[in-house]
Structures are given as C-alpha cells and as structure tokens.
Design a protein around this motif. Structure first.
Motif, mmCIF file in Angstrom:
data_model
loop_
_atom_site.group_PDB
_atom_site.id
_atom_site.type_symbol
_atom_site.label_atom_id
_atom_site.label_comp_id
_atom_site.label_asym_id
_atom_site.label_seq_id
_atom_site.Cartn_x
_atom_site.Cartn_y
_atom_site.Cartn_z
ATOM 1 N N UNK A 220 -72.410 14.233 -69.517
ATOM 2 C CA UNK A 220 -71.578 14.656 -68.396
ATOM 3 C C UNK A 220 -70.629 13.533 -68.013
ATOM 4 N N UNK A 221 -69.506 13.906 -67.404
ATOM 5 C CA UNK A 221 -68.656 12.956 -66.705
ATOM 6 C C UNK A 221 -68.618 13.413 -65.247
ATOM 7 N N UNK A 222 -68.962 12.509 -64.344
ATOM 8 C CA UNK A 222 -69.058 12.851 -62.936
ATOM 9 C C UNK A 222 -68.227 11.905 -62.080
ATOM 10 N N UNK A 223 -67.845 12.375 -60.906
ATOM 11 C CA UNK A 223 -67.352 11.490 -59.858
ATOM 12 C C UNK A 223 -68.555 11.144 -58.985
ATOM 13 N N UNK A 224 -68.475 10.076 -58.181
ATOM 14 C CA UNK A 224 -69.646 9.657 -57.395
ATOM 15 C C UNK A 224 -70.221 10.756 -56.508
ATOM 16 N N UNK A 241 -83.799 16.277 -65.793
ATOM 17 C CA UNK A 241 -82.872 16.706 -66.838
ATOM 18 C C UNK A 241 -83.077 15.821 -68.063
ATOM 19 N N UNK A 242 -84.170 16.044 -68.774
ATOM 20 C CA UNK A 242 -84.536 15.146 -69.881
ATOM 21 C C UNK A 242 -83.604 15.214 -71.081
ATOM 22 N N UNK A 243 -82.796 16.273 -71.203
ATOM 23 C CA UNK A 243 -81.895 16.373 -72.355
ATOM 24 C C UNK A 243 -80.700 15.427 -72.247
ATOM 25 N N UNK A 244 -80.399 14.966 -71.045
ATOM 26 C CA UNK A 244 -79.229 14.106 -70.868
ATOM 27 C C UNK A 244 -79.431 12.755 -71.553
ATOM 28 N N UNK A 245 -78.414 12.361 -72.320
ATOM 29 C CA UNK A 245 -78.408 11.025 -72.925
ATOM 30 C C UNK A 245 -77.291 10.159 -72.356
ATOM 31 N N UNK A 246 -76.358 10.775 -71.616
ATOM 32 C CA UNK A 246 -75.251 10.023 -71.046
ATOM 33 C C UNK A 246 -74.726 10.725 -69.800
ATOM 34 N N UNK A 247 -74.619 9.975 -68.705
ATOM 35 C CA UNK A 247 -73.944 10.440 -67.499
ATOM 36 C C UNK A 247 -72.926 9.365 -67.143
ATOM 37 N N UNK A 248 -71.672 9.595 -67.508
ATOM 38 C CA UNK A 248 -70.612 8.640 -67.203
ATOM 39 C C UNK A 248 -70.061 8.942 -65.820
ATOM 40 N N UNK A 249 -69.918 7.911 -64.994
ATOM 41 C CA UNK A 249 -69.450 8.089 -63.623
ATOM 42 C C UNK A 249 -68.216 7.230 -63.408
ATOM 43 N N UNK A 250 -67.164 7.838 -62.884
ATOM 44 C CA UNK A 250 -65.930 7.104 -62.616
ATOM 45 C C UNK A 250 -65.135 7.779 -61.530
ATOM 46 N N UNK A 251 -63.892 7.329 -61.357
ATOM 47 C CA UNK A 251 -63.007 7.915 -60.364
ATOM 48 C C UNK A 251 -62.999 7.184 -59.053
ATOM 49 N N UNK A 252 -64.109 6.554 -58.695
ATOM 50 C CA UNK A 252 -64.205 5.803 -57.450
ATOM 51 C C UNK A 252 -65.431 4.894 -57.561
ATOM 52 N N UNK A 253 -65.517 3.956 -56.629
ATOM 53 C CA UNK A 253 -66.619 3.012 -56.654
ATOM 54 C C UNK A 253 -67.944 3.724 -56.431
ATOM 55 N N UNK A 254 -68.968 3.346 -57.205
ATOM 56 C CA UNK A 254 -70.288 3.951 -57.092
ATOM 57 C C UNK A 254 -71.224 2.942 -56.428
ATOM 58 N N UNK A 255 -71.838 3.293 -55.296
ATOM 59 C CA UNK A 255 -72.785 2.375 -54.662
ATOM 60 C C UNK A 255 -73.905 1.993 -55.624
ATOM 61 N N UNK A 256 -74.273 0.709 -55.622
ATOM 62 C CA UNK A 256 -75.326 0.220 -56.520
ATOM 63 C C UNK A 256 -76.622 0.978 -56.271
ATOM 64 N N UNK A 257 -76.930 1.229 -54.992
ATOM 65 C CA UNK A 257 -78.175 1.930 -54.672
ATOM 66 C C UNK A 257 -78.206 3.337 -55.260
ATOM 67 N N UNK A 258 -77.044 4.007 -55.326
ATOM 68 C CA UNK A 258 -76.992 5.339 -55.924
ATOM 69 C C UNK A 258 -77.266 5.255 -57.423
#
Length: 678
Positions: A220-224, A241-258
């Motif tokens: 997946x590609x997600x925003x925060x 969601x055990x099938x996921x091998x990649x969740x790319x996150x961009x578009x804005x800053x992602x909190x470290x805790x998240x």
C-alpha cells in the motif's frame, strides 16, 4: 514507444495468464490482455488525438482508467490528471492553463499555454482557485522514478498492490501503478467507494481493513491520516493484515509514535519523502532500519544535500518545468528544512516558509508540534500557528463526538519543551481536499487554512460546520447510517428508510411556507425560500415512485403513520419556526441537504450494487443529491449574509438539534441480516 509497453509484452510472454489488473468489481485482466489492449488503445489515441493538447482525466480507479493511463503514455499524449475533489473553477483554471479541452465544462476555455517539449503529464499541486503553475513531467522521468522504487524495494514486494490514494494523485500513479507494472505485480484498483473511501465525511477504515484482508493485499501507499485510521482499527479490533509486506507512507510528516504503533501491529511501514517536481518520490526508508523518523536514503537517481540555512537541496532527474516556463538548470531548493545523518538518511524537520518564530525568539517547526498533537486519539487534524506570538496556538479538529481536546492538548504539551507548549486552541471544521485546505496526499494547505480561520473572522458557514462537526460525527456512528453509506442494508430496510423519508419530506414545503409567513419583513430570506419551495415541490412523489420501483407498496407508504422519531423531528421543526426565530429553518436545511449529498454520492450506488435494484429505485437520492450540492453553495452564500447574532444562534441550534433528531429517525429503522462495521 516509452519502453513500458515492451515491459508489458515481456510480462505477457513470461506469464500470459498472470493477473495484471484486478478491479475487484469486474473480471481481472491478464498480462496478455493488458498488453494487447494498451497497444490497440494507444494506436487509436494516436489517430484521434492531437499530441499538443493534453487529455483530461477525471476518472475513478478501475480497469478502463488503468488501460487509458498506459495507452496515453505509450501514444505520447500528455495527460492532465485531475482529482475528483477539484471544483469546476479549479478544473477550469488547470484546463485552460495547459491548453486542454474538457467537454464537461461550460463556457469558453482560454487559449492554450505552451507545454515544455516531451511533457507526458501535467499536475497542479496546489488545487487552489488562484493561479498555481502546472508541473510538467516527462514519461522518461516518471518511469525512471518508478524503476528506482522497484530497485530500492526489490522484486519481493511485487505482489498485490492496492490503490487507496485518490485517482489523479501523482504519488500513487508513479510509485504504485507504474512501479507495479514494471515489477510484474498485480495492481488492485477498485473504485474508491469499494475500498471504504467513498464517504465524503470520512474514510470507513473498518471497511478498509476488512477489504484489504479479503483481497490479500501485499503493498500500500498511504498518507499519515490513512495510516492513523488503519492503526486505530487494528488496535481496537484485534484484526491483523499478515499479507502486507510493504506499507509506504508519505505526503506529510509521520509522527514517530504512529510508526511505532503501526510496527507493533505487524505493519511493515516505511516512510518516504518526495516532491511533485521529482516525480513524488525522492527517498524511502530502508527495510529493517533501526532508527524511526527518517525518510530514508535518496533513490538511485537522486542526490541530496543541505544548504547553509538548513534547506534540503536535490539534484538528479527532475521535472521539465512549469507551463510556459522551462526548468532552470541546477539544484532544486525544496523549501523543506532538514538534515542528513552519517548513514546518508534524510530527516525532514519542517517547511522553511512555515517556520514560526515566537516573540521570545524561539524557532519552532509547526510540524513538530502538530505531530505531538496528532498522537492524541482525540485529535483528527491540527494546524499550528502563532508567528510573532509568545507561544504556539492551534486549530484542532476533534476525532470523535466526545473528544476532550483540552486534555489532549495538555497531554501533547507534556511531551514538548516549555517554549513549544500550545498556549491556546480553537475547534475548526475538517480540512479536506474538497474545501481546498488539504492536498490530495494529505498535506495541510496552510495559506488556505489561514485565509479561512486566521485572517479575520471565519465566515458563518465555516463556523457552522465547526460548531456542528461533533454532532455530525455522532450522527455517523448510528449503525443504520453506517450501513446505508456502505450499502449493506437489506431491501426491506431501504424501503423502510424511503417510507420515513416520504413522511418528513412531505412536510418540507409546508415548513418552508410556515417560515416564509414569519419572515415577510426580510425580503432576502423570502426570496430564498421561494426558490427552495419551487425546487422542492413534489419531491415526496419521487420517493413514492422509488418505493414502487424497489418492489414496495407506495400506496401503503403514503397512508401509513410515520414512526414516532420521524413525527418528533417534524413536530420539533414546526414548533421552532412557530415559537422562535423562523430563520432557524435554515439549520434544518443545512443538515438535511448535507446528509443527502453523502447518501447520494455513497449510499445510493452502494445499495444499488448490493441489492441489484434498478436506477429507477434511486431517483430521489441521486437527483436530490445533485440538487443539494448546488444548494450547499447557495446556502453558504445566503447564511454568510446573516450578520445578526440571534439568526446565527438560531440556525446553529436548529442544526445541532436536527442532527440528533434525524439520527433518531435512522436509529428507529429496523435492520435485518446486517454486517455493520464496528
């Protein structure tokens, strides 16, 4: 030929029956079928389109969209891809600026501007109603970025990638679609509503999680904001969601805790960084990185450095320029403040233009404080401001009807040094792409937000949205409403809803006439009511026709008594108009019309698809939804002209009461055999 068709043909030769596209709602497309259809479509496009004129794309995700995208690239036809949330005014500006033609727009369209040579895509990053410049990208550049993404990730992630970002968002097109095509994976491209993203109020993250599991999605590609929503559902439900091998996150800053919460749930999250001018991807966090918070190392085609003032500067394969203005040679100043560590990883710390300098002389990146606020479950969105003030201040959007924002701010302040504590805050209506305050990939449009909320007093319509947002959220928690928006109601439930709709809609014109009789000394409101009366007359008959088309008994619906909840809502409206300020009626207008837009845009199509009912069974919802979108624009202008505090108080109070009463009407409708997301 771009080379991408060659790649498609190679996949077709190696695995002709392998699945290239899976739209979920229709038959999958094999690599052999895809290569043939793209080649045929590209040839037809070459014969019928002029290469100098961009092709305007305003389509939802799906098979035809994907094939058209690939064929246009192969044919050498520039694409102006516009998100569905652009207004006609925004679309008209983009279309006229790049010399495209759009048959969906009325009126003359200005003469074209010159596109740089080799332009394959024009994208407008701001989406404002002013005059932003369209960024022009070449096919070679976009495919270079996509190939760099594949090289950085390796072939292990070429599984089933699902498109969740809105159609027209460059990040998904390049790093999701094109990269999947190059790598030989399956691009899962359902319409937005099928993925839980058709609700204009907010995403249905519970439905999204269920679909991602059912569809066996691997990347997946997600925003925060999307990541936060998925994390909240997984934490609450215990699902994984055990099938996921990649969740790319961009578009804005992602909190470290998240990021930490996501990884604790088994989500393989990797943060990235990019700009439109660089094809939306500059860097990506490496697999197994032990340091949270960086956006990774630059991709193979990019180089990054830090200027003397802390600004991130990039070199490499980039955009061609903007419309009518070729790109100047040399490095690209990003406008982002950051650093590069001794491992070559980029750390983004804020926007140069957004930096706040307090009256005590402390420099504060608002993204830093916003990240602390966004870690609080009570806060859905936050914007920090206060340049020149003693301390930062915030605009906050509550995440739930009962959110304790004061406690959330206090909790965030405990994580921040004293000079960065939020000293004051106020609630605001949500920042969305539709109202121009959020980009399609989740970035705050700070200037647009400031114009609305910080530069003078907000309009009354904006204040009304903020004042009733919690009431709307409470309305949206009603199981019957959620099921209706998701389309998971039975035919019996739909008929019961139409019956109750008939019994309150048949009072719409009489209520307007009652309000008009008490507002005769106010010509502007009388004129508005006359227009509403003309348009609303006879709508209750549409509902009876829908009942008949859905297989119900229209005569029985007409003659039966309304439910106690429906009767209470109608009687309350009459009493308020009769006994108080009759302008309160417009509070009822606000609730019913804004809700009907959601039901029309999301619910009608979802219910029709699930129940197999004909379009004739949804004439009230679909027609009324289209009318109400126009009505809301008219309504905003009307109420913004009401300056008297007693008018505004009456409208706001009525709106809040109507959300509760209308919600009670829905809650009184029986549901059968439903599967309502928690």
């Amino acid at each position: 030929m771009t080379g991408l068709l060659t790649t498609l043909r190679a996949h077709a030769e190696a695995d002709p029956c392998g699945i290239a596209l899976d739209p979920i709602i229709a038959a999958p497309v094999t690599w052999k079928e895809l290569a043939e259809r793209v080649a045929k479509s590209a040839e037809e496009l070459r014969r019928h389109l002029v290469p100098a004129h961009p092709y305007v794309m305003r389509l939802d995700h799906g098979t035809e969209t994907a094939i058209l995208e690939l064929a246009l690239l192969e044919a050498g036809i520039p694409v102006l891809s516009l998100p569905a949330f652009f207004t006609d005014e925004q679309v008209r500006h983009a279309v006229s600026a790049c010399g495209a033609e759009d048959e969906t727009l009325s009126g003359p369209q200005p003469a074209p501007s010159l596109l740089p040579r080799l332009t394959a895509r024009v994208t407008f990053t701001s989406g404002s109603t002013g005059t932003p410049k369209g960024v022009c990208l070449s096919a070679g550049h976009m495919l270079t970025v996509a190939a760099s993404v594949v090289d950085a990730l390796g072939s292990a992630h070429a599984g089933r990638h699902c498109a969740l970002l809105p159609p027209g968002i460059l990040l998904e097109t390049i790093a999701g679609f094109f990269a999947t095509m190059l790598a030989g994976g399956t691009y899962v491209c359902p319409p937005q509503r099928e993925a839980g993203l058709g609700d204009p109020f907010r995403p249905d993250f519970a439905a999204m999680v269920a679909h991602l599991a059912d569809w066996r999605i691997t990347s997946l590609i997600l925003v925060p904001e999307y990541l936060a929503g998925l994390v909240a559902v997984l934490e609450r439900s215990g699902q994984r969601l055990p099938d996921l091998t990649l969740v790319a996150v961009g578009g804005a800053r992602v909190p470290v805790e998240l990021l930490q919460r996501a990884r604790a749930l088994g989500l393989p999250v990797r943060q990235g960084y990019g700009l439109t001018e660089c094809g939306s991807v500059v860097s990506l966090e490496g697999a197994g990185e032990s340091v949270d918070g960086s956006v990774g190392r630059p991709l193979g085609h990019m180089r990054a450095a830090i200027a003397s003032d802390g600004e991130i500067v990039l070199e490499g394969d980039m955009f061609l320029g903007t419309i009518g203005e070729p790109r100047a040679p040399g490095p690209l100043a990003t406008g982002d403040i950051g650093r590069i560590d001794d491992q070559g990883r980029i750390w983004v710390e804020g926007r140069k233009s957004a930096m706040i300098v307090t009256s005590y002389g402390r420099n504060i990146a608002p993204e830093w404080v916003e990240a602390a606020l966004m870690m609080q479950p009570e806060i859905a969105q936050a914007l920090i401001h206060g340049d020149g003030a003693p301390a930062p201040e915030a605009l906050l959007v509550p995440a739930s009807a009962d959110a304790d924002l004061a406690e959330a701010v206090a909790a965030a302040n405990r994580r921040l040094p004293a000079y960065a504590h939020v000293a004051a805050w106020r609630e605001a209506a949500p920042f969305t792409p539709a109202n121009g305050m959020l980009t399609g990939n989740g970035r705050l449009r700070r200037k647009a937000i400031a114009r609305t909320w910080l530069e003078g007093e907000p309009s009354f319509f904006d204040e009304l949205e903020a004042a009733t947002w919690r009431d709307r959220l409470r309305f949206l928690t009603i199981p019957q409403v959620r099921a209706g928006l998701a389309g998971t109601i039975s035919r019996r439930t739909y008929l019961d809803y139409l019956t109750q709709a008939y019994h309150h809609v048949r009072h719409t014109v009489p209520l307007m006439q009652a309000a008009r009789a008490r507002l005769l000394d106010r010509p502007a409101l009388v004129t508005a009511l006359d227009e509403y009366i003309e348009e609303e007359t006879g709508h209750e008959e549409w509902i009876l026709a829908d009942i008949a088309a859905a297989g119900g008994d229209a005569d029985k619906a007409r003659s039966c008594s309304p439910s106690a909840a429906t009767q209470a809502m109608v009687e309350h409206a009459y009493a308020r108009i009769r006994e108080g300020n009759a302008a309160c009626f417009f509070g009822m207008v606000y609730v019913l019309e804004s809700v009907s837009v959601a039901l029309a845009q999301r619910g009608a199509s979802a219910v029709a698809a699930n129940l197999g009912l004909p379009p004739e069974a949804f004439t009230y919802l679909t027609s009324h939804g289209a009318l109400d979108q126009d009505h809301m624009t008219f309504f905003a202008a009307l109420v913004n002209g009401l300056d008297a505090p007693n008018d505004r108080e009456a409208i706001t109070a009525m709106a809040r009461e109507m959300f509760a009463l209308f919600g009670a009407m829905f809650a009184a409708i029986a549901m059968e055999n439903q599967h309502v997301a928690a």
